[in-house]
Design an enzyme around this catalytic site. Structure first.
Site, PDB file in Angstrom:
ATOM      1  N   LYS A 150       0.802  -1.245  -0.097  1.00  0.00           N
ATOM      2  CA  LYS A 150       0.124   0.088  -0.100  1.00  0.00           C
ATOM      3  C   LYS A 150       0.993   1.284   0.088  1.00  0.00           C
ATOM      4  O   LYS A 150       0.650   2.253  -0.606  1.00  0.00           O
ATOM      5  CB  LYS A 150      -0.881  -0.133   1.176  1.00  0.00           C
ATOM      6  N   HIS A 299      -9.757 -29.570 -35.218  1.00  0.00           N
ATOM      7  CA  HIS A 299     -10.750 -28.753 -34.632  1.00  0.00           C
ATOM      8  C   HIS A 299     -11.448 -29.408 -33.549  1.00  0.00           C
ATOM      9  O   HIS A 299     -12.699 -29.627 -33.541  1.00  0.00           O
ATOM     10  CB  HIS A 299     -11.746 -28.160 -35.705  1.00  0.00           C
TER      11      HIS A 299
END
Length: 533
Positions: A150, A299
């Site tokens: 922070k 595919h």
């Protein structure tokens, strides 16, 4: 809303004068600490970390000297103190902050080097005691990480040992200081670390339904899906694009070392989005078999799959099933690829090959095809399947359903022969990996024709037969779901199938069975289906 404390010196280099080091994983720690000490940084440390530093000849101040309070409660409380978090959170140069830390004797801490208790490793230990699991939830570590992150404008937070080397170079280049850009990068990484840590704890404890006695082994619930789905994966690599060039894409991995997302690429071009999808499909199909198996995928659907006594035999059978569609495909192999198989596969243009390993001779043969992607994959434990829908996600168990001869229910007057039974079970394993509606024709451990992704089951049966380049006479057929009417059964029989495997469960089962009896087709029910959307 709290006032935003703006530092008088927001940007630029910040010197490191005091560092707090408290790590579980001590790999690489001592050389990094020596670098810090070389710039006159005061080292403050805890427990085993302090001992490791002192054993290396470094001077390390105990955290208790900084706080004026001893470590206590079996080490549960050592850094949870205002003189730690005040030293991390106060904004340098801000008058009221400076006055407060001066009044209370709080010293600035400019760097925190911390990694957290290995909670996930503890949870993975067979028979781990519940009390030991709970004790390995780090409290002080994440608190320091968050405080330091922070206040990144003034504090550097180091949570990854992999950063030691690059930070060492920057410290040397800047006479013991780090840039704002580096502090910001470290802060973002720190918050990601605590997020992943909290996610791991929450996901683990979600699976413990009732808290046992501390000395009792933990029993994890595997019956229910999580009440809250928490996903926290790291980006393994960006991809050039997604399914199509106008779509952005990236691969995210769990870091386990298992499965396609964690595979090791030995050679070839960068993997594409479609490559990875197809590799996952072919690897899953090949792994379906205990015997040597090869799957050739286009595919996500198999254009050919087979088993054999060797990888070469299995490959040649899989290729023979549909050599035209195999061009430009992706191959999955569940055994080490040897030189014989590599020589045969190298004759065909394929995009990628997934296997558990490749012999040096095979690698040398494939090296001539520089664009061919060789990928080593280690089998992963089946995980829940996640699919995104607008506004949310669908989650289901992995389809781990299998059937054996004993599970089959023979429903026709004619029973399948032993050879047909073997082919039926083979076809059923393949059908599980074909997009619905699916029909698979097969014989003797080899696909003959695959009808995939059709809106009509009859059309799937027709297309599967149309795709066949090998004789269909005497083959068997598998259907991923029941035949709703006799026409599907009649279609596969008309194309040469002598035996059929299907789930059963249609209101028209009696009509379908009657059609099979009339045609002399043996039919078995599995009792489970394998829809694949």
């Amino acid at each position: 809303m709290p006032e935003i404390p703006i530092s008088p010196a927001v940007s630029g280099l910040k010197p490191i004068r005091r560092a707090l080091l408290s790590v579980t994983d001590k790999a690489g720690l001592v050389p990094f600490a020596q670098t810090l000490a070389g710039f006159g940084v005061e080292l403050v440390s805890t427990g085993g970390t302090a001992r490791a530093l002192r054993d290396a000849g470094l001077t390390a101040r105990d955290i208790s000297e900084l706080t004026g309070f001893p470590e206590m409660l079996d080490g549960r409380v050592k850094t949870l103190h205002p003189r730690v978090h005040g030293g991390l959170l106060y904004v340098r140069g801000k008058a009221d902050h400076e006055a407060a830390v001066s009044e209370h004797g709080i010293l600035p801490i400019d760097m925190v080097v911390v990694n957290l208790y290995a909670f996930e490793k503890t949870a993975a230990q067979p028979g781990v005691a519940f009390g030991h699991l709970i004790e390995n939830i780090d409290i002080g570590g994440p608190s320091m990480v968050r405080s330091a992150a922070k206040n990144f404008e003034d504090v550097a937070i180091v949570t990854q040992a992999a950063d030691y080397a690059v930070l060492t170079e920057e410290l040397k280049a800047n006479s013991g200081s780090l840039s704002r850009a580096t502090r910001w990068r470290l802060a973002k990484q720190a918050f990601a670390t605590t997020a992943a840590y909290d996610t791991a704890i929450a996901n683990t404890l979600d699976r413990v339904t009732d808290a046992p006695e501390p000395e009792s082994s933990v029993t994890f619930d595997t019956k229910d899906l999580p009440a809250t789905l928490r996903i926290n994966l790291s980006q393994a690599m960006p991809l050039r694009y997604g399914e199509n060039p106008h779509q952005r894409a990236a691969l995210y991995a769990d870091g386990s070392g298992f499965g396609v997302a964690n595979a090791r690429q030995l050679q070839g071009k960068e993997l594409s989005f479609n490559n990875i999808v197809d590799l996952d499909a072919c690897w899953a199909l090949a792994e379906e078999f205990p015997e040597t198996a090869v799957a050739i995928i286009k595919h996500t659907n198999p254009c050919g799959a087979a088993t054999g006594s060797t990888v070469l035999e299995a490959y040649e059978k899989a290729l023979a099933a549909d050599p035209i569609s195999a061009f430009g495909g992706v191959i999955g192999i569940n055994r080490e690829v040897d030189a014989d198989a590599a020589t045969a596969i190298a004759k065909l243009f394929v995009e990628a090959i997934a296997a558990p390993s490749f012999t040096p001779e095979a690698v040398a043969i494939f090296a001539a095809k520089k664009n061919l992607r060789l990928v080593e994959v280690h089998a992963a434990t089946p995980q829940p399947v996640v699919k995104q829908v607008s506004g949310g996600l669908l989650v289901q168990d992995a389809d781990a359903g299998h059937v054996s001869v004993e599970d089959l229910r023979i429903v026709t007057q004619r029973h399948p022969t032993p050879e047909e039974l073997g082919s039926l079970l083979f076809a059923w394993r393949i059908c599980k990996h074909v997009k619905s509606n699916a029909i698979v024709y097969a014989k003797n451990g080899q696909t003959i024709g695959v009808g995939a992704g059709q809106m009509s089951r009859v059309d799937a049966a027709r297309f599967g037969a149309m795709k066949a380049v090998l004789p269909l006479t005497g083959c068997v057929a598998a259907s991923d779901a029941f035949f709703p009417f006799p026409d599907g059964l009649e279609t596969v029989a008309a194309n040469g199938a002598t035996a059929v495997i299907q789930p059963g469960g249609s209101v028209k089962d009696a009509d379908v069975i009657a059609a099979a009896d009339r045609l002399g087709v043996a039919m078995v029910f599995t009792g489970i289906r394998h829809f694949r959307h």
